[in-house]
Design an enzyme around this catalytic site. Structure first.
Site, PDB file in Angstrom:
ATOM      1  N   ASP A  80       0.812  -1.228   0.000  1.00 36.48           N
ATOM      2  CA  ASP A  80       0.000   0.000   0.000  1.00 36.48           C
ATOM      3  C   ASP A  80       0.842   1.273   0.000  1.00 36.48           C
ATOM      4  O   ASP A  80       1.969   1.312   0.472  1.00 36.48           O
ATOM      5  CB  ASP A  80      -0.965   0.019   1.197  1.00 36.48           C
ATOM      6  N   GLU A 138      -0.805  -2.119   4.984  1.00 37.72           N
ATOM      7  CA  GLU A 138       0.061  -2.118   6.175  1.00 37.72           C
ATOM      8  C   GLU A 138      -0.150  -0.845   6.989  1.00 37.72           C
ATOM      9  O   GLU A 138      -0.135  -0.866   8.209  1.00 37.72           O
ATOM     10  CB  GLU A 138       1.535  -2.248   5.759  1.00 37.72           C
ATOM     11  N   GLU A 139      -0.338   0.285   6.295  1.00 37.48           N
ATOM     12  CA  GLU A 139      -0.438   1.567   7.013  1.00 37.48           C
ATOM     13  C   GLU A 139      -1.656   1.599   7.939  1.00 37.48           C
ATOM     14  O   GLU A 139      -1.633   2.269   8.958  1.00 37.48           O
ATOM     15  CB  GLU A 139      -0.516   2.727   6.010  1.00 37.48           C
ATOM     16  N   HIS A 361       7.081   8.950   4.775  1.00 34.87           N
ATOM     17  CA  HIS A 361       5.767   9.611   4.708  1.00 34.87           C
ATOM     18  C   HIS A 361       5.853  11.065   4.219  1.00 34.87           C
ATOM     19  O   HIS A 361       4.833  11.732   4.126  1.00 34.87           O
ATOM     20  CB  HIS A 361       5.001   9.548   6.051  1.00 34.87           C
TER      21      HIS A 361
HETATM   22 ZN   LIG Z   1       4.458   3.991   6.655  1.00 35.57          ZN
HETATM   23 ZN   LIG Z   2       6.008   1.397   5.714  1.00 31.34          ZN
END
Ligand SMILES: [Zn+2]
Ligand SMILES: [Zn+2]
Length: 388
Positions: A80, A138-139, A361
């Site tokens: 993701d 995953e986030e 990020h």
């Molecule tokens: Zn992340």
């Molecule tokens: Zn990550």
């Protein structure tokens, strides 16, 4: 140069192509349609690879059997991206407007795909099987647990598991490997506070939801500082506060959203009982009502000490020994923790830091693609060391 390193270097052009292709089509959690299709198509071209798609939505599993009885190693990548508008200026930047691979998961997929490609070519050099896991989300809200619920860890059950994350706070060309707790538990909560709306000039006729919520934000900070053992690192963050629409109006409702972090499994489980009395106390004192919802999220990520030692031995064949660091644990979280609760394994950091690099990020996050070769070599050699 070893024959194995040469084999990986010969694949460098393809590794870069994979990374850039995936980087251009970032998709956020549970919507990884194009990405998982791309991954599945690549895996299907690898001789001997059994591919399962649609696991927990967009999840993909590749199974490479050697034909010789032995153990099974699981190697995992996350697929993701983030709802971030890319600002790198790269020629292969995101084609999906407000989405970006700002956490390096394009790199993780690339490394695991290239590892699969290499291992299929040298499968006479190890026994058993390798299971390649490509997970959604995953986030948040997590794809590992739903994949486990749909049989990821059966037929065959992995004996060991490994995964890594690009890590810009470690210099490129290094590996971060640490026994025990590496990453935090992460939970999310929502608090909806309801008062009695009215005129801003007549607060005595109202119950001010905004003011109550402000007190709740402050009071929640007392949970870590006054209710938890100072030797137990923990965080309560309120990251979202929505209330009101006009300067002269007392809002009826306020909504707070936040996250809790801790390395301690017990504290992780106790958080709802620690937070709620504080919320209730403040709201009661102001005459407001509340709704509190708590999503426990991910457990702490814990590495198996024996697996850590084995991975360190492998790593010493990939990079010089003084480039293997034992990183501090981080309050970041990882749903690979659900796999490592069930399977002996190790999660490592792949140093990707360079002068002036942006953090994970960030809309400017990037890494030098040469680090991917280090990651591939680590996965390939670890497979040979564990199953060879
Ligand atoms: Zn992340
Ligand atoms: Zn990550």
């Amino acid at each position: 140069m070893t024959e194995l390193r040469k084999m990986i270097q010969d694949l460098e052009k393809e590794i870069i192509e994979i990374r850039r292709a995936l980087h251009q089509i970032p998709e956020i959690g549970l919507k990884e349609e194009k990405t998982s299709q791309w991954v599945a198509q690549y895996l299907e071209k690898i001789p001997g690879m059994e591919v399962t798609t649609g696991v927990a939505g967009t999840g993909v599993i590749g199974l490479l059997k050697t034909g010789t009885p032995g153990k099974t190693l699981l190697i995992r990548a996350d697929m993701d991206a983030l709802p971030v508008r890319e600002d790198t200026g790269l020629s292969f930047a995101s084609e999906h407007g407000d989405m970006m691979h700002a956490c390096g998961h394009d790199g993780h997929m690339t490394m695991v795909l290239a590892t699969a490609r290499i291992l299929s070519r040298i499968k006479e050099r190890f026994t058993g099987a390798v299971k390649f896991m490509f997970q959604p989300a995953e986030e948040w809200p997590g794809g590992a647990k739903p994949m486990i619920d749909q049989g990821l860890l059966e037929n065959p059950k992995p004996d060991y598991a490994v995964a890594g994350h690009l890590w810009p706070s470690l210099p490129q060309g290094t590996l971060g490997i640490k026994p025990g707790i590496l990453m935090s538990a992460a939970s999310m909560f929502t608090i909806k506070i309801t008062g009695q709306g009215g005129h801003g000039a007549m607060p005595h006729l109202c119950v001010d939801a905004l003011d109550t919520a402000g007190q709740v934000v402050n009071a929640l900070q007392r949970v870590v500082s006054r209710k938890l053992n100072p030797l137990t690192p923990s965080v309560v963050t309120v990251g979202s506060f929505h209330a009101g629409s006009a300067p002269n109006t007392i809002p009826q409702e306020a909504v707070l959203k936040g996250t809790t972090r801790t390395f301690d499994r017990q504290v992780w489980q106790n958080y709802p009982e620690l937070l709620e009395p504080v919320i209730k106390g403040v709201c009661d004192s102001m005459g407001a009502s509340y709704e509190f919802s708590f999503d426990p999220g991910y457990p702490p990520l814990e590495n198996d000490p024996e697996m850590v030692n084995l991975l360190k031995k492998t790593a010493a064949k990939v990079v010089p020994r003084d480039r293997i660091h034992e990183p501090e644990p981080t309050m970041g979280a990882e749903d690979m923790a659900f796999v490592l609760e069930r399977i002996k394994g190790c999660y490592f950091f792949l140093g990707s830091g360079f002068e002036g690099c942006a953090p994970l990020h960030s809309p400017k996050f990037d890494f030098r693609e040469s680090v991917l070769l280090t990651g591939v070599e680590t996965f390939v050699r670890f497979t040979l060391d564990m199953l060879g």
